[in-house]
Design an enzyme around this catalytic site. Sequence first.
Site, PDB file in Angstrom:
ATOM      1  N   LYS A  65       0.805  -1.235   0.000  1.00 37.81           N
ATOM      2  CA  LYS A  65       0.000   0.000   0.000  1.00 37.81           C
ATOM      3  C   LYS A  65       0.833   1.277   0.000  1.00 37.81           C
ATOM      4  O   LYS A  65       0.456   2.269  -0.631  1.00 37.81           O
ATOM      5  CB  LYS A  65      -0.933   0.006   1.207  1.00 37.81           C
ATOM      6  CG  LYS A  65      -2.019  -1.046   1.126  1.00 37.81           C
ATOM      7  CD  LYS A  65      -2.888  -1.030   2.372  1.00 37.81           C
ATOM      8  CE  LYS A  65      -3.934  -2.121   2.315  1.00 37.81           C
ATOM      9  NZ  LYS A  65      -4.705  -2.236   3.551  1.00 37.81           N
ATOM     10  N   ASP A 103      -9.641   2.516   2.433  1.00 35.99           N
ATOM     11  CA  ASP A 103      -9.516   1.884   3.758  1.00 35.99           C
ATOM     12  C   ASP A 103     -10.061   2.768   4.886  1.00 35.99           C
ATOM     13  O   ASP A 103     -10.710   2.280   5.810  1.00 35.99           O
ATOM     14  CB  ASP A 103      -8.030   1.617   4.077  1.00 35.99           C
ATOM     15  CG  ASP A 103      -7.549   0.299   3.526  1.00 35.99           C
ATOM     16  OD1 ASP A 103      -8.379  -0.588   3.263  1.00 35.99           O
ATOM     17  OD2 ASP A 103      -6.318   0.157   3.377  1.00 35.99           O
TER      18      ASP A 103
HETATM   19  P1  ATR Z   1      -0.927  -2.709   5.795  1.00 33.63           P
HETATM   20  O1  ATR Z   1      -0.827  -2.143   4.447  1.00 33.63           O
HETATM   21  O2  ATR Z   1      -2.005  -3.744   5.887  1.00 33.63           O
HETATM   22  O3  ATR Z   1      -1.057  -1.690   6.867  1.00 33.63           O
HETATM   23  P2  ATR Z   1       1.905  -2.799   6.228  1.00 33.63           P
HETATM   24  O4  ATR Z   1       1.972  -1.451   5.595  1.00 33.63           O
HETATM   25  O5  ATR Z   1       2.883  -3.845   5.811  1.00 33.63           O
HETATM   26  O6  ATR Z   1       0.472  -3.460   5.999  1.00 33.63           O
HETATM   27  O7  ATR Z   1       1.934  -2.588   7.812  1.00 33.63           O
HETATM   28  C1  ATR Z   1       1.941  -3.662   8.701  1.00 33.63           C
HETATM   29  C2  ATR Z   1       1.881  -3.110  10.141  1.00 33.63           C
HETATM   30  O8  ATR Z   1       1.905  -4.236  11.027  1.00 33.63           O
HETATM   31  C3  ATR Z   1       3.068  -2.227  10.524  1.00 33.63           C
HETATM   32  O9  ATR Z   1       2.629  -1.273  11.478  1.00 33.63           O
HETATM   33  C4  ATR Z   1       4.024  -3.251  11.176  1.00 33.63           C
HETATM   34  O10 ATR Z   1       4.954  -2.694  12.095  1.00 33.63           O
HETATM   35  P3  ATR Z   1       6.391  -2.096  11.570  1.00 33.63           P
HETATM   36  O11 ATR Z   1       6.081  -0.774  10.936  1.00 33.63           O
HETATM   37  O12 ATR Z   1       7.209  -1.972  12.788  1.00 33.63           O
HETATM   38  O13 ATR Z   1       6.901  -3.114  10.579  1.00 33.63           O
HETATM   39  C5  ATR Z   1       3.031  -4.101  11.911  1.00 33.63           C
HETATM   40  N1  ATR Z   1       3.531  -5.452  12.215  1.00 33.63           N
HETATM   41  C6  ATR Z   1       3.725  -6.468  11.351  1.00 33.63           C
HETATM   42  N2  ATR Z   1       4.186  -7.571  12.014  1.00 33.63           N
HETATM   43  C7  ATR Z   1       4.282  -7.215  13.327  1.00 33.63           C
HETATM   44  C8  ATR Z   1       4.689  -7.893  14.518  1.00 33.63           C
HETATM   45  N3  ATR Z   1       5.073  -9.185  14.496  1.00 33.63           N
HETATM   46  N4  ATR Z   1       4.666  -7.216  15.692  1.00 33.63           N
HETATM   47  C9  ATR Z   1       4.256  -5.935  15.737  1.00 33.63           C
HETATM   48  N5  ATR Z   1       3.861  -5.226  14.649  1.00 33.63           N
HETATM   49  C10 ATR Z   1       3.871  -5.860  13.454  1.00 33.63           C
END
Ligand code: ATR
Length: 272
Positions: A65, A103
């Site tokens: 995204k 969204d």
């Molecule tokens: P989307 O488009 O659905 O929002 P994204 O842009 O990839 O997907 O964002 C994923 C979110 O989940 C981010 O806030 C990510 O945290 P980081 O910015 O620190 O990467 C969070 N996230 C993913 N896996 C995680 C985990 N195991 N623990 C905590 N936060 C997680």
Amino acid sequence: MKIFGIFGDPIEHSLSPVMQNAAFRALGQEACYHAFRVSRECLEDALIGAAAMGFGGLNLTIPLKEKALELDILQPDELAEAIGAVNTVSFGRNQRIVGHNTDGEGALQAMKDAAISLRHSKVLLIGAGGAARAIAYSLKNEGAEILVANRNAKKADELAASVGGLGFGLCDLGQLVLQSDIIINATSVGMKDGDPSLFDGRLLRRGQVVFDIVYNRETELLKAARLAGAVAIDGVMMLVYQGAKSLEIWTGLKAPVHVMEKAVRDGLKERR
Ligand code: ATR
């Protein structure tokens, strides 16, 4: 037959195909919608290919995204530009690739359905990715007080600053949960079986609202919210409303929201 689809990685869990195909059938459209596994590195090529093949429209999901906005080949509309993320792509004349974002409106509508009042509420938004950005933008427009917590605290600070809120790391979650009226999980945590809760669910209390954008299963967070007597909202209606708005952008037709909701709920039952 027009082709539509969703790009993401992982993508196997997505119920968007079931939902959008049901909508196209109900509208009598000659169209089909597929899920395509596309990595960040391949997004540009995949978009160019889809435009060249005459696709009718696309959704983008994790992890694409925000990446979409880095591409010169995609022109974001005003809302997607302001949010900083694209979840919907349409194709204009001369294969012009346009980025939109549905969204934030989807999340807002899901909260409105549950009669949640955002004005002057203290909202803890967990996550700072594409979905979180869209939700933060809507929260700001509704006059909520916003706290953003993210694993990468720098991203939390940046997102919070853009909506007049405060940013934190995940280690602050305990005390943030205690002081918040509404808690929103906008991370992917909870999507996979065995994912832990982001914080100790025993901190939740009656009177709070917990909205988890994960829709494919009941997360530990929502289980804890129900146990605590808090209002628990899952991600199903956000999925439905964001998809409905995408379909309206692609076709100009009014989306059959109830058909889409039923398709998602039936799809979920089949998986259980
Ligand atoms: P989307 O488009 O659905 O929002 P994204 O842009 O990839 O997907 O964002 C994923 C979110 O989940 C981010 O806030 C990510 O945290 P980081 O910015 O620190 O990467 C969070 N996230 C993913 N896996 C995680 C985990 N195991 N623990 C905590 N936060 C997680």
